[in-house]
Design an enzyme around this catalytic site. Structure first.
Site, PDB file in Angstrom:
ATOM      1  CG  ASP A 103      -0.347  -0.168   2.542  1.00 17.59           C
ATOM      2  OD1 ASP A 103       0.878  -0.431   2.627  1.00 17.59           O
ATOM      3  OD2 ASP A 103      -1.059  -0.043   3.550  1.00 17.59           O
ATOM      4  CG  ASP A 106       5.905   5.727   6.823  1.00 16.77           C
ATOM      5  OD1 ASP A 106       6.232   6.873   6.495  1.00 16.77           O
ATOM      6  OD2 ASP A 106       5.567   5.437   7.983  1.00 16.77           O
ATOM      7  CG  PHE A 155      -1.457   9.001   9.191  1.00 15.61           C
ATOM      8  CD1 PHE A 155      -0.561   7.959   9.379  1.00 15.61           C
ATOM      9  CD2 PHE A 155      -2.820   8.736   9.278  1.00 15.61           C
ATOM     10  CE1 PHE A 155      -1.004   6.677   9.643  1.00 15.61           C
ATOM     11  CE2 PHE A 155      -3.276   7.449   9.550  1.00 15.61           C
ATOM     12  CZ  PHE A 155      -2.371   6.418   9.742  1.00 15.61           C
TER      13      PHE A 155
END
Ligand code: IMP
Ligand code: MG
Length: 179
Positions: A103, A106, A155
């Site tokens: 997905d 990070d 975020f």
């Protein structure tokens, strides 16, 4: 589209479903071209990538297979530091052409832990497709071969991504609105 609240935080619209579909379609076309005749095995990393994986997989117009692993390192809005394997690498992947579907990259910690495990099983090749990446947050030597969007170090939720369990079913992508 307007602000949404998940648990204690507010999120605003960021990337809409049409923009997402366009990028997913073009990644699918690229992968179709690159993997024609190779019968690639997609390995989708649960939970976050299940929606992206389902959409991307249907845009791959050549024979392909898919399997799932479950890794976790996140709690709330911060990566916890330890990568836990809850469901491991499926069956025999020796000699297979693997496309990892993630997905978001990070810190890169999840994939820095997972890719060496995958390479131990002697696949023919390993490439990485991610929906999002946050280049400013990256702490490991991980680079995607196919990326839908690079985003700032903020975020986000929606399109499979969650904030403590919520938000995965939002068809559009939202970004934290209250800092
Ligand atoms: P990494 O190991 O630090 O690269 O983190 C990867 C995982 O953290 C992803 O697969 C996501 O599940 C989660 N994650 C990282 N950033 C976000 C975000 O902005 N929203 C929701 N989940 C995130
Ligand atoms: Mg998550």
């Amino acid at each position: 589209m307007s602000l949404i609240k998940l648990h204690d935080r507010c999120f605003r619209p960021f990337i809409n479903r049409q923009q997402i579909a366009e990028r997913v379609n073009s990644l699918g076309a690229e992968i179709t071209k690159d993997y024609h005749g190779l019968d690639p095995l997609f390995i989708s990393i649960l939970n976050g990538s299940f929606i992206f994986a389902a959409d991307l997989f249907r845009e791959v117009k050549t024979h392909a297979e898919i399997a799932f692993v479950k890794l976790s390192s996140y709690s709330g809005m911060a990566s916890s530091g330890t990568v836990i394997t809850e469901i491991g690498i499926p069956g025999d992947i020796t000699g297979r052409h693997i496309v990892i579907v993630e997905d978001i990259i990070d810190t890169g910690r999840t994939l820095a832990a997972f890719i060496p495990e995958l390479l131990k099983e002697n696949p023919a090749s390993v490439k990485l497709a991610c929906f999002l990446s946050k280049p400013e947050a990256l702490q490991h030597d991980i680079k995607a071969d196919y990326t839908c969007f690079e985003i700032q170090n903020e975020f986000v939720v929606g399109y499979g991504l969650d904030y403590d369990g919520l938000g995965r079913n939002l068809p559009d992508l939202y970004i934290l609105a209250d800092q």
